[in-house]
Design a protein around this motif. Structure first.
Motif, PDB file in Angstrom:
ATOM      1  N   VAL A  30       0.845  -1.201   0.000  1.00  0.00           N
ATOM      2  CA  VAL A  30       0.000   0.000   0.000  1.00  0.00           C
ATOM      3  C   VAL A  30       0.879   1.249   0.000  1.00  0.00           C
ATOM      4  O   VAL A  30       0.650   2.187  -0.775  1.00  0.00           O
ATOM      5  N   VAL A  31       1.895   1.255   0.843  1.00  0.00           N
ATOM      6  CA  VAL A  31       2.801   2.406   0.919  1.00  0.00           C
ATOM      7  C   VAL A  31       3.484   2.627  -0.431  1.00  0.00           C
ATOM      8  O   VAL A  31       3.591   3.760  -0.910  1.00  0.00           O
ATOM      9  N   GLU A  32       3.942   1.551  -1.050  1.00  0.00           N
ATOM     10  CA  GLU A  32       4.600   1.652  -2.362  1.00  0.00           C
ATOM     11  C   GLU A  32       3.700   2.326  -3.392  1.00  0.00           C
ATOM     12  O   GLU A  32       4.161   3.064  -4.257  1.00  0.00           O
ATOM     13  N   ARG A  33       2.406   2.029  -3.319  1.00  0.00           N
ATOM     14  CA  ARG A  33       1.464   2.626  -4.255  1.00  0.00           C
ATOM     15  C   ARG A  33       1.200   4.094  -3.913  1.00  0.00           C
ATOM     16  O   ARG A  33       1.392   4.985  -4.737  1.00  0.00           O
ATOM     17  N   PHE A  34       0.757   4.321  -2.682  1.00  0.00           N
ATOM     18  CA  PHE A  34       0.304   5.656  -2.303  1.00  0.00           C
ATOM     19  C   PHE A  34       1.435   6.685  -2.255  1.00  0.00           C
ATOM     20  O   PHE A  34       1.227   7.855  -2.591  1.00  0.00           O
ATOM     21  N   LYS A  35       2.617   6.258  -1.856  1.00  0.00           N
ATOM     22  CA  LYS A  35       3.727   7.211  -1.719  1.00  0.00           C
ATOM     23  C   LYS A  35       4.086   7.828  -3.071  1.00  0.00           C
ATOM     24  O   LYS A  35       4.471   8.998  -3.149  1.00  0.00           O
ATOM     25  N   GLN A  36       3.936   7.041  -4.131  1.00  0.00           N
ATOM     26  CA  GLN A  36       4.286   7.535  -5.468  1.00  0.00           C
ATOM     27  C   GLN A  36       3.432   8.730  -5.891  1.00  0.00           C
ATOM     28  O   GLN A  36       3.872   9.548  -6.692  1.00  0.00           O
ATOM     29  N   ILE A  37       2.198   8.819  -5.362  1.00  0.00           N
ATOM     30  CA  ILE A  37       1.266   9.812  -5.905  1.00  0.00           C
ATOM     31  C   ILE A  37       1.001  10.976  -4.941  1.00  0.00           C
ATOM     32  O   ILE A  37       0.191  11.846  -5.242  1.00  0.00           O
ATOM     33  N   GLU A  38       1.695  10.981  -3.792  1.00  0.00           N
ATOM     34  CA  GLU A  38       1.699  12.116  -2.861  1.00  0.00           C
ATOM     35  C   GLU A  38       0.285  12.627  -2.533  1.00  0.00           C
ATOM     36  O   GLU A  38      -0.088  13.740  -2.900  1.00  0.00           O
ATOM     37  N   PRO A  39      -0.498  11.828  -1.813  1.00  0.00           N
ATOM     38  CA  PRO A  39      -1.872  12.219  -1.499  1.00  0.00           C
ATOM     39  C   PRO A  39      -1.953  13.264  -0.392  1.00  0.00           C
ATOM     40  O   PRO A  39      -1.054  13.360   0.454  1.00  0.00           O
ATOM     41  N   THR A  40      -3.050  14.025  -0.395  1.00  0.00           N
ATOM     42  CA  THR A  40      -3.279  15.003   0.676  1.00  0.00           C
ATOM     43  C   THR A  40      -4.293  14.504   1.699  1.00  0.00           C
ATOM     44  O   THR A  40      -4.290  14.949   2.840  1.00  0.00           O
ATOM     45  N   VAL A  41      -5.191  13.596   1.277  1.00  0.00           N
ATOM     46  CA  VAL A  41      -6.213  13.068   2.190  1.00  0.00           C
ATOM     47  C   VAL A  41      -6.250  11.548   2.092  1.00  0.00           C
ATOM     48  O   VAL A  41      -6.159  10.982   0.994  1.00  0.00           O
ATOM     49  N   LEU A  42      -6.393  10.911   3.260  1.00  0.00           N
ATOM     50  CA  LEU A  42      -6.567   9.459   3.345  1.00  0.00           C
ATOM     51  C   LEU A  42      -7.948   9.187   3.918  1.00  0.00           C
ATOM     52  O   LEU A  42      -8.332   9.757   4.944  1.00  0.00           O
ATOM     53  N   ILE A  43      -8.699   8.327   3.233  1.00  0.00           N
ATOM     54  CA  ILE A  43      -9.989   7.863   3.760  1.00  0.00           C
ATOM     55  C   ILE A  43      -9.806   6.382   4.075  1.00  0.00           C
ATOM     56  O   ILE A  43      -9.440   5.597   3.196  1.00  0.00           O
ATOM     57  N   ALA A  44     -10.017   6.013   5.343  1.00  0.00           N
ATOM     58  CA  ALA A  44      -9.625   4.670   5.770  1.00  0.00           C
ATOM     59  C   ALA A  44     -10.659   4.046   6.692  1.00  0.00           C
ATOM     60  O   ALA A  44     -11.483   4.726   7.315  1.00  0.00           O
ATOM     61  N   VAL A  45     -10.589   2.731   6.779  1.00  0.00           N
ATOM     62  CA  VAL A  45     -11.434   1.955   7.679  1.00  0.00           C
ATOM     63  C   VAL A  45     -10.577   1.442   8.834  1.00  0.00           C
ATOM     64  O   VAL A  45      -9.368   1.248   8.672  1.00  0.00           O
ATOM     65  N   ASP A  46     -11.196   1.240   9.991  1.00  0.00           N
ATOM     66  CA  ASP A  46     -10.410   0.760  11.141  1.00  0.00           C
ATOM     67  C   ASP A  46     -10.295  -0.762  11.185  1.00  0.00           C
ATOM     68  O   ASP A  46      -9.554  -1.309  11.993  1.00  0.00           O
ATOM     69  N   GLN A  49      -2.250  -0.237  10.837  1.00  0.00           N
ATOM     70  CA  GLN A  49      -1.878   0.021   9.439  1.00  0.00           C
ATOM     71  C   GLN A  49      -2.213   1.466   9.035  1.00  0.00           C
ATOM     72  O   GLN A  49      -1.448   2.100   8.309  1.00  0.00           O
ATOM     73  N   VAL A  50      -3.357   1.977   9.515  1.00  0.00           N
ATOM     74  CA  VAL A  50      -3.725   3.361   9.203  1.00  0.00           C
ATOM     75  C   VAL A  50      -2.717   4.325   9.841  1.00  0.00           C
ATOM     76  O   VAL A  50      -2.276   5.298   9.215  1.00  0.00           O
ATOM     77  N   ALA A  51      -2.326   4.028  11.089  1.00  0.00           N
ATOM     78  CA  ALA A  51      -1.314   4.858  11.768  1.00  0.00           C
ATOM     79  C   ALA A  51       0.007   4.829  10.999  1.00  0.00           C
ATOM     80  O   ALA A  51       0.691   5.855  10.863  1.00  0.00           O
ATOM     81  N   HIS A  52       0.356   3.643  10.481  1.00  0.00           N
ATOM     82  CA  HIS A  52       1.588   3.504   9.691  1.00  0.00           C
ATOM     83  C   HIS A  52       1.513   4.357   8.427  1.00  0.00           C
ATOM     84  O   HIS A  52       2.485   5.024   8.052  1.00  0.00           O
ATOM     85  N   LEU A  53       0.339   4.349   7.769  1.00  0.00           N
ATOM     86  CA  LEU A  53       0.166   5.158   6.562  1.00  0.00           C
ATOM     87  C   LEU A  53       0.289   6.643   6.878  1.00  0.00           C
ATOM     88  O   LEU A  53       0.892   7.400   6.117  1.00  0.00           O
ATOM     89  N   GLN A  54      -0.262   7.066   8.010  1.00  0.00           N
ATOM     90  CA  GLN A  54      -0.172   8.479   8.389  1.00  0.00           C
ATOM     91  C   GLN A  54       1.286   8.922   8.528  1.00  0.00           C
ATOM     92  O   GLN A  54       1.646  10.042   8.157  1.00  0.00           O
ATOM     93  N   LYS A  55       2.120   8.028   9.022  1.00  0.00           N
ATOM     94  CA  LYS A  55       3.541   8.359   9.192  1.00  0.00           C
ATOM     95  C   LYS A  55       4.316   8.224   7.883  1.00  0.00           C
ATOM     96  O   LYS A  55       5.265   8.977   7.632  1.00  0.00           O
ATOM     97  N   ALA A  56       3.924   7.259   7.068  1.00  0.00           N
ATOM     98  CA  ALA A  56       4.698   6.952   5.853  1.00  0.00           C
ATOM     99  C   ALA A  56       4.387   7.889   4.687  1.00  0.00           C
ATOM    100  O   ALA A  56       5.125   7.919   3.704  1.00  0.00           O
ATOM    101  N   LEU A  57       3.272   8.642   4.779  1.00  0.00           N
ATOM    102  CA  LEU A  57       2.871   9.519   3.685  1.00  0.00           C
ATOM    103  C   LEU A  57       2.993  10.975   4.147  1.00  0.00           C
ATOM    104  O   LEU A  57       2.049  11.554   4.703  1.00  0.00           O
TER     105      LEU A  57
END
Length: 661
Positions: free
Chosen positions: A183-199, A213-221
């Protein structure tokens, strides 16, 4: 069950069915409005590729595309890549959905493993889309900004996408069952401003918490400014960045009118990613206009979906079929979402859903049909499907046995459409037609406007022999580019490096004179014995028809100056041992049902066949590992459904290497 042979007639449309078909109505419109005499669907296909610009102009007019500005021309040049469609026009995808708004009537039907059938009206869909769109604009999201989604196939994901499209932002989604690094490999490439996620989510009776995983995405992006969290399970949200996170329900309290931002035809709608089995996933950008006209062509004209239909496809949000499922809303019909395992809590859960919700178009994968066949399921004995018009199958070639099972065990009078296309175009190159007969093991026709051919090694078109699937003309939904791909380098390498100016898709296919086809598997996993080529699907059909074999993977290794070596990996049922008797039996089945030429050198028992998250066998990556490539260079573990099995194949590759030295 009686024996069914390749090409055997299984279904013929009635005169009434032909008369009601979407393609018949389109043909009548062309005759009446444009005074063109086009005789039948075969003639229509030929005209649609010869007169490509005229055809797509008529699709635009027939489907009543809403444009704020007129286009100057349909297509200035047929050059690939780089074709530019309907320049000058401006439109909005979400507007083409909500022009069908029926107020309190149902738009979405939803069921999951933990939620019984639930209906969402057009009114509720519009209001919630407006609430989220208003929030996104208030947080500073502008046209062209990327919004990423880490959600399953639930109504909130549809709402999030429509809100994104309505303001001209760019959507990208990963299913929460994806591996985190993938997921990080995908999303990091496109530099998003908003994440919509499920818990979290539930699959096969098991609850998976995704807060970590959502917390990890918040830090990785690092580009993320906001996270909208939809709570679906009881989880601890304290680990999240609280300043950045807002609850979905809080956003839904906002009251706003839905506004549609006009964008140019070639404005990005979404970014889809390749399966990511090798290298960094390719960020494939498709346009708002390209998807609108392509999906209306497929759904309204070719499949004949109307505002009275109930359209279902079993898919996760990580497969392009989810994007096409959302496209069902463009027709004004209802769409059905299912989140969970297709075999839980019982193996016929989807057939029960189809009966209860009066599904008229039932979409699934060839793998699901094969699994149902293997389990001996007989849906027609338990359920009635008076509303079911079509069953659509994709993802991999549907076997003759799969065709036979549908007609014997689901419904005799149904149009079975086996279709093939790809994430790359978010549509089909070849598929079904409700006005043509269905024959066992064959795909009925080429898609309208798609000049699909089979090429031999010399780049010449061939009939009645296997060749490379190529596309000779541009399509509106072809990628406008890959994200951050300077000079279109990766884009050109992916599709145009073999035959310059011609799209090579990477499938082995055989066409006949009527445009019917058979796909034999991926061209780069094709077996080649002394110049005779065979797609892997024929071996799978023979081997997996053996009662004791539940799954298989075949790999043919060709190395310059060395003899070809073919390995067959088999998954056996009931702890069965792979002894000499069974090995001999499997080889005899291949010898008799396929050809002595394609008997494997070695048969190996394994626990599982490696598959992607979308269920495809990972033939090519395993082939490359066995050829000596470094596993980390050819396999993205995060894109695997069962990464734990990979070591089995790496160990086998190491043993072969040691024996050969």
């Amino acid at each position: 069950m009686e024996t069914v042979s390749k090409g055997q007639l299984l279904w013929q449309p009635s005169e009434k069915e032909i008369e009601k078909a979407g393609v018949t109505k389109f043909l009548q419109w062309i005759r009446n409005e444009k005074k063109l005499e086009i005789n039948d669907v075969h003639h229509l296909w030929k005209w649609s590729v010869d007169e490509l610009e005229l055809f797509w102009g008529y699709v635009w007019e027939y489907c009543q595309i809403i444009s704020y500005t007129p286009y100057s021309h349909v297509l200035q040049s047929r050059k690939m890549p780089g074709a530019r469609w309907f320049e000058g026009s401006s439109l909005n995808y979400a507007e083409h959905v909500f022009r069908n708004d029926k107020g309190d009537e149902t738009a979405l039907i939803f069921q999951s493993e933990i939620v019984d059938i639930k209906e969402i009206s057009w009114k509720e869909l519009r209001e919630k889309t407006a609430s989220l769109a208003d929030y996104l604009k208030e947080t500073g999201v502008k046209k062209g900004d990327r919004i990423v989604c880490y959600m399953p196939n639930i109504p909130e994901t549809i709402i999030a996408f429509l809100a994104c499209a309505s303001i001209g932002a760019v959507w990208s989604c990963c299913s929460p069952d994806f591996g985190m690094e993938s997921v990080v490999e995908r999303f990091k490439q496109i530099e998003p401003t908003v994440l919509i996620a499920v818990d979290g989510y539930v699959y096969n009776g098991k609850t998976s918490d995704r807060v970590e995983q959502v917390a990890h995405l918040q830090k990785a992006l690092p580009t993320l400014k906001r996270t909208v969290l939809f709570k679906s399970i009881d989880s601890d949200h304290k680990r999240l960045n609280q300043q950045q996170t807002i609850d979905w329900q809080e956003v839904m309290k906002r009251k706003s009118e839905l506004v549609f931002e006009p964008v140019p035809f070639n404005h990005p709608l979404w970014i889809l990613f390749s399966s990511g089995t090798t290298g960094l996933p390719k960020p494939i950008v498709q346009s708002q206009g390209g998807i609108v006209v392509e999906h209306l062509k497929v759904l309204v004209i070719e499949e004949g979906v109307t505002d009275e239909d109930v359209f279902f496809w079993f898919t996760t949000t990580g497969w392009m079929m989810w994007n096409l499922l959302v496209g069902g809303l463009l027709t004004g019909g209802k769409i059905v979402l299912y989140d969970g395992s297709p075999m839980y809590p019982k193996p016929d859960v989807l057939w029960e859903l189809a009966e209860k919700t009066k599904v008229s178009f039932f979409g699934t994968s060839a793998a699901f049909i094969q699994a149902s066949l293997k389990l001996g399921m007989k849906p027609s004995e338990k359920y009635a499907f008076p509303h079911l018009k079509a069953i659509c199958s994709t993802g991999s070639p549907l076997s003759i046995d799969g065709f036979k099972w549908v007609y014997n065990e689901v419904k005799q009078d149904v149009w079975l459409a086996s279709v093939s296309g790809g994430t790359d175009v978010c549509t089909a190159f070849i598929g079904g037609s409700p006005v043509l007969p269905v024959r066992a093991g064959e795909i009925q026709t080429k898609a309208l406007g798609v000049n699909a051919q089979a090429f031999n090694d010399d780049g010449k078109p061939v009939l009645n022999e296997v060749g490379e699937l190529v596309i000779l003309n541009p399509m509106p939904s072809m990628p406008i580019y890959f994200w951050n791909d300077a000079g279109d380098k990766r884009y050109k390498e992916s599709y145009f490096s073999t035959f310059p100016g011609i799209w090579r898709h990477g499938d082995w296919i055989q066409f006949d004179e009527k445009g019917r086809s058979i796909i034999f598997g991926r061209s780069d996993s094709t077996i080649n014995k002394q110049g005779v080529r065979l797609g892997t699907s024929e071996i799978y059909r023979a081997v997996e028809n053996i009662e004791i074999v539940s799954d298989s993977l075949v790999v043919d290794l060709e190395s310059l100056g060395k003899d070809s070596y073919m390995a067959l990996f088999v998954v056996l049922k009931r702890e069965q041992l792979l002894d000499d008797v069974l090995i001999s039996h499997i080889k005899n089945v291949i010898r008799e049902q396929v050809s002595p030429r394609f008997v494997p050198n070695e048969i190996i028992a394994v626990q599982q066949v490696p598959r992607t998250l979308t269920g495809k066998k990972m033939e090519v990556p395993i082939k490359r590992i066995l050829l000596g490539h470094q596993p980390e260079k050819v396999i993205n573990v995060g894109s695997m459904a069962n990464p734990e099995i990979l070591n089995t194949y790496i160990e086998f590759a190491n043993k072969r290497k040691a024996l050969n030295h």
